[in-house]
Design a protein around this motif. Structure first.
Motif, PDB file in Angstrom:
ATOM      1  N   TYR A  25      -9.904  14.415  -1.508  1.00 14.86           N
ATOM      2  CA  TYR A  25      -9.144  13.894  -2.651  1.00 14.86           C
ATOM      3  C   TYR A  25      -9.013  12.375  -2.565  1.00 14.86           C
ATOM      4  N   VAL A  26      -8.713  11.875  -1.384  1.00 15.52           N
ATOM      5  CA  VAL A  26      -8.580  10.426  -1.185  1.00 15.52           C
ATOM      6  C   VAL A  26      -9.852   9.706  -1.619  1.00 15.52           C
ATOM      7  N   TYR A  27     -11.008  10.296  -1.289  1.00 11.80           N
ATOM      8  CA  TYR A  27     -12.285   9.649  -1.548  1.00 11.80           C
ATOM      9  C   TYR A  27     -12.904  10.022  -2.895  1.00 11.80           C
ATOM     10  N   SER A  28     -12.107  10.578  -3.794  1.00 13.08           N
ATOM     11  CA  SER A  28     -12.607  10.809  -5.149  1.00 13.08           C
ATOM     12  C   SER A  28     -12.880   9.467  -5.819  1.00 13.08           C
ATOM     13  N   GLU A  29     -13.781   9.453  -6.756  1.00  9.47           N
ATOM     14  CA  GLU A  29     -14.149   8.204  -7.428  1.00  9.47           C
ATOM     15  C   GLU A  29     -12.932   7.521  -8.034  1.00  9.47           C
ATOM     16  N   LYS A  30     -12.061   8.304  -8.676  1.00  9.34           N
ATOM     17  CA  LYS A  30     -10.883   7.739  -9.324  1.00  9.34           C
ATOM     18  C   LYS A  30      -9.978   7.024  -8.324  1.00  9.34           C
ATOM     19  N   ASN A  31      -9.713   7.656  -7.202  1.00  8.41           N
ATOM     20  CA  ASN A  31      -8.798   7.062  -6.226  1.00  8.41           C
ATOM     21  C   ASN A  31      -9.415   5.873  -5.505  1.00  8.41           C
ATOM     22  N   VAL A  32     -10.698   5.946  -5.226  1.00  6.34           N
ATOM     23  CA  VAL A  32     -11.364   4.815  -4.578  1.00  6.34           C
ATOM     24  C   VAL A  32     -11.349   3.596  -5.495  1.00  6.34           C
ATOM     25  N   LEU A  33     -11.656   3.796  -6.757  1.00  7.88           N
ATOM     26  CA  LEU A  33     -11.650   2.686  -7.708  1.00  7.88           C
ATOM     27  C   LEU A  33     -10.247   2.114  -7.887  1.00  7.88           C
ATOM     28  N   LYS A  34      -9.256   2.990  -7.923  1.00  6.58           N
ATOM     29  CA  LYS A  34      -7.885   2.502  -8.097  1.00  6.58           C
ATOM     30  C   LYS A  34      -7.487   1.597  -6.939  1.00  6.58           C
ATOM     31  N   PHE A  35      -7.788   2.019  -5.716  1.00  8.17           N
ATOM     32  CA  PHE A  35      -7.458   1.195  -4.554  1.00  8.17           C
ATOM     33  C   PHE A  35      -8.230  -0.116  -4.582  1.00  8.17           C
ATOM     34  N   SER A  36      -9.518  -0.043  -4.885  1.00 12.11           N
ATOM     35  CA  SER A  36     -10.360  -1.237  -4.895  1.00 12.11           C
ATOM     36  C   SER A  36      -9.873  -2.246  -5.922  1.00 12.11           C
ATOM     37  N   HIS A  37      -9.491  -1.767  -7.105  1.00 10.69           N
ATOM     38  CA  HIS A  37      -9.000  -2.671  -8.148  1.00 10.69           C
ATOM     39  C   HIS A  37      -7.649  -3.280  -7.774  1.00 10.69           C
ATOM     40  N   GLU A  38      -6.814  -2.484  -7.145  1.00  7.77           N
ATOM     41  CA  GLU A  38      -5.480  -2.965  -6.789  1.00  7.77           C
ATOM     42  C   GLU A  38      -5.547  -4.140  -5.819  1.00  7.77           C
ATOM     43  N   SER A  67       0.826  -1.214   0.000  1.00  6.44           N
ATOM     44  CA  SER A  67       0.000   0.000   0.000  1.00  6.44           C
ATOM     45  C   SER A  67       0.860   1.264   0.000  1.00  6.44           C
ATOM     46  N   GLN A  68       2.130   1.143   0.381  1.00  5.31           N
ATOM     47  CA  GLN A  68       3.021   2.307   0.333  1.00  5.31           C
ATOM     48  C   GLN A  68       3.104   2.858  -1.087  1.00  5.31           C
ATOM     49  N   LYS A  69       3.128   1.956  -2.059  1.00  6.66           N
ATOM     50  CA  LYS A  69       3.183   2.381  -3.458  1.00  6.66           C
ATOM     51  C   LYS A  69       1.930   3.164  -3.834  1.00  6.66           C
ATOM     52  N   TYR A  70       0.767   2.685  -3.400  1.00 13.52           N
ATOM     53  CA  TYR A  70      -0.490   3.391  -3.680  1.00 13.52           C
ATOM     54  C   TYR A  70      -0.469   4.785  -3.068  1.00 13.52           C
ATOM     55  N   TRP A  71      -0.087   4.870  -1.797  1.00 14.78           N
ATOM     56  CA  TRP A  71      -0.096   6.166  -1.115  1.00 14.78           C
ATOM     57  C   TRP A  71       0.957   7.113  -1.683  1.00 14.78           C
ATOM     58  N   ASP A  72       2.107   6.593  -2.061  1.00 20.50           N
ATOM     59  CA  ASP A  72       3.149   7.458  -2.637  1.00 20.50           C
ATOM     60  C   ASP A  72       2.658   8.121  -3.917  1.00 20.50           C
ATOM     61  N   GLU A  73       1.997   7.348  -4.757  1.00 23.38           N
ATOM     62  CA  GLU A  73       1.484   7.908  -6.016  1.00 23.38           C
ATOM     63  C   GLU A  73       0.365   8.907  -5.747  1.00 23.38           C
ATOM     64  N   LEU A  74      -0.519   8.578  -4.798  1.00 23.39           N
ATOM     65  CA  LEU A  74      -1.635   9.467  -4.505  1.00 23.39           C
ATOM     66  C   LEU A  74      -1.142  10.786  -3.905  1.00 23.39           C
ATOM     67  N   THR A  75      -0.230  10.718  -2.933  1.00 25.43           N
ATOM     68  CA  THR A  75       0.229  11.952  -2.289  1.00 25.43           C
ATOM     69  C   THR A  75       1.055  12.813  -3.239  1.00 25.43           C
ATOM     70  N   LYS A  76       1.789  12.199  -4.143  1.00 24.84           N
ATOM     71  CA  LYS A  76       2.557  12.968  -5.127  1.00 24.84           C
ATOM     72  C   LYS A  76       1.616  13.783  -6.010  1.00 24.84           C
ATOM     73  N   ALA A  77       0.532  13.156  -6.451  1.00 24.86           N
ATOM     74  CA  ALA A  77      -0.447  13.867  -7.282  1.00 24.86           C
ATOM     75  C   ALA A  77      -1.152  14.953  -6.483  1.00 24.86           C
ATOM     76  N   TYR A  78      -1.468  14.665  -5.218  1.00 26.99           N
ATOM     77  CA  TYR A  78      -2.150  15.650  -4.381  1.00 26.99           C
ATOM     78  C   TYR A  78      -1.258  16.865  -4.122  1.00 26.99           C
ATOM     79  N   GLU A  79      -0.015  16.616  -3.767  1.00 27.88           N
ATOM     80  CA  GLU A  79       0.908  17.709  -3.453  1.00 27.88           C
ATOM     81  C   GLU A  79       1.152  18.604  -4.656  1.00 27.88           C
ATOM     82  N   ALA A  80       1.098  18.038  -5.861  1.00 23.26           N
ATOM     83  CA  ALA A  80       1.277  18.854  -7.068  1.00 23.26           C
ATOM     84  C   ALA A  80       0.142  19.860  -7.228  1.00 23.26           C
TER      85      ALA A  80
END
Length: 421
Positions: free
Chosen positions: A326-339, A50-63
């Motif tokens: 941002y975490v609970y956006s449809e895109k991010n929720v689906l990405k986590f669920s699929h992973e 899950s570190q990989k998931y969070w790293d990608e999500l936080t990088k996009a958020y911080e941008a």
């Protein structure tokens, strides 16, 4: 979700969330702020941590939010709850924690209300059953992050060779198991009541018998007449007839039962979505049906959820709320669920998954969620009660076990814990 499996199956839960964000594209407050999140690992290797998931999500958020930095520390399910507990005890609570239970912290006034954090659109998008499970006295503190439901898996080849159809009632499940046993199937029905996740298998059977852990007003009712009858049936109709395999249910853990299913040794067992991938990878053809009830399909199934919560101590409500939108956006929720082969915790992501043909195997689980019953996680006593069930419930179906005695013992202990809390 407590129910963690390592190695073969490493996950256990989740659902998703809405695309309507609370201003996630702009600044989330003046000044630079660093948010700390402690999260559980749903992967079973470094490659899918899950570190990989969070790293990608936080990088996009911080941008998109240059004034905010988010540091995420991911720990295994064996240690994450203890890590957070120690941080809080040391006066160093993280801004957010994504772990298995929220009630203890909420009861001590240590958490923000969801109302204090989330946009209206985000909060309204949670699946209603999960919102309810995250509430104490009708105030939401626990935000669902991951969820799953359960279906009865059956081995299609074993059933086809035996001329069987998947069961819709307890009597049919027992008769199917008898036929499978006569044909040499090692585990006609795998009944994992070992200490790993016995509270889950127990709850599934209690629900299928028409009751559960609590009564209509939310008090523990573990030794109700219906629950005693359910475990009496399990003991007499399955266990004592040798239909649950060579390992005593009290010694059979969920991970071991799942592994046996992927080896083609199990005719039937209750499972969650992650079993699909593991079984398919081993070439096992399987089907899934709702859990049978006494005289037809069970009126309720079990749901499991893990929780996101935000601690008041760091005092970054505005920034935390913006990040969680941002975490609970449809895109991010689906990405986590699929992973991690989980269900989305939001209505919008659930609807998107249902409409996607590539997610067809998950529709059965999604259909069960609106009527799913969850553990009584709003009770601060639940952690102790659950641990007690894990250690004791297998004895109820043992050779010298008495369902009434064991369930009565569990009820008395639960009532004492509830009074103490």
């Amino acid at each position: 979700m407590q129910r963690r499996v390592t190695g073969l199956i490493a996950v256990v839960s989740a659902l998703g969330m809405t695309a309507a964000l609370g201003g996630c594209g702009g600044s989330s407050g003046s000044g630079d702020v660093t948010l700390r999140l402690v999260a559980a690992d749903y992967g079973d290797s470094k490659a899918n941590s899950s570190q990989k998931y969070w790293d990608e999500l936080t990088k996009a958020y911080e941008a998109k939010n240059p004034g905010v930095k988010v540091e995420v520390s991911v720990y295994s399910w064996n240690e994450v709850d203890a890590k957070v507990k120690k941080m809080v005890a040391d006066g160093d609570a993280p801004d957010m924690a994504q772990i298995g239970a929220y009630a203890d912290y909420a009861a001590k006034g240590q958490l923000y209300k969801a109302d204090d954090l989330l946009s209206i659109n985000t909060q309204a998008d949670f699946v209603s059953r999960l919102t309810e499970a995250g509430e104490i006295d009708r105030t939401q503190y626990g935000m669902p992050f991951a969820s799953s439901t359960r279906l009865l898996f059956y081995n299609k080849k074993l059933f086809r060779d035996a001329g069987l159809t998947p069961p819709q009632s307890w009597s049919q499940l027992a008769s199917d198991a008898e036929v499978l046993k006569s044909r040499g199937v090692k585990y006609p029905y795998a009944l994992p009541l070992g200490p790993e996740e016995a509270q889950a298998e127990t709850m599934m059977w209690l629900l299928s018998g028409g009751d559960g852990y609590t009564d209509t007003v939310g008090s523990y009712g573990i030794d109700s007449k219906q629950n005693v009858e359910t475990f009496t049936w399990l003991k007499e109709k399955l266990v004592e007839k040798g239909l649950t395999g060579p390992v005593a249910p009290a010694n059979l853990n969920r991970a071991e039962a799942f592994a046996a299913f992927t080896r083609g040794e199990v005719g039937m067992l209750n499972g969650h979505p992650t079993l699909m991938q593991a079984a398919a990878a081993k070439g096992v053809k399987f089907g899934m049906v709702p859990m049978p009830g006494i005289n037809g399909r069970s009126k309720a199934t079990m749901g499991v959820a893990d929780w996101m919560m935000a601690f008041r101590q760091p005092g970054h409500a505005e920034q935390v709320g913006n990040f969680l939108d941002y975490v609970y956006s449809e895109k991010n929720v689906l990405k986590f669920s699929h992973e991690y082969d989980l269900l989305p915790v939001t209505t919008s992501a659930s609807e998107a998954m249902s409409a996607d043909k590539s997610d067809a195997d998950l529709v059965g689980f999604l259909d069960e969620l609106p009527n799913a019953e969850l553990y009584p996680v709003a009770k601060t006593s639940w952690a102790s009660v659950s641990a007690d069930i894990k250690q004791q419930i297998g004895k109820a179906v043992g050779p010298k076990g008495s369902p009434a005695a064991i369930l009565g013992q569990l009820q008395r202990a639960a009532a004492a814990e509830e009074n103490a809390s």
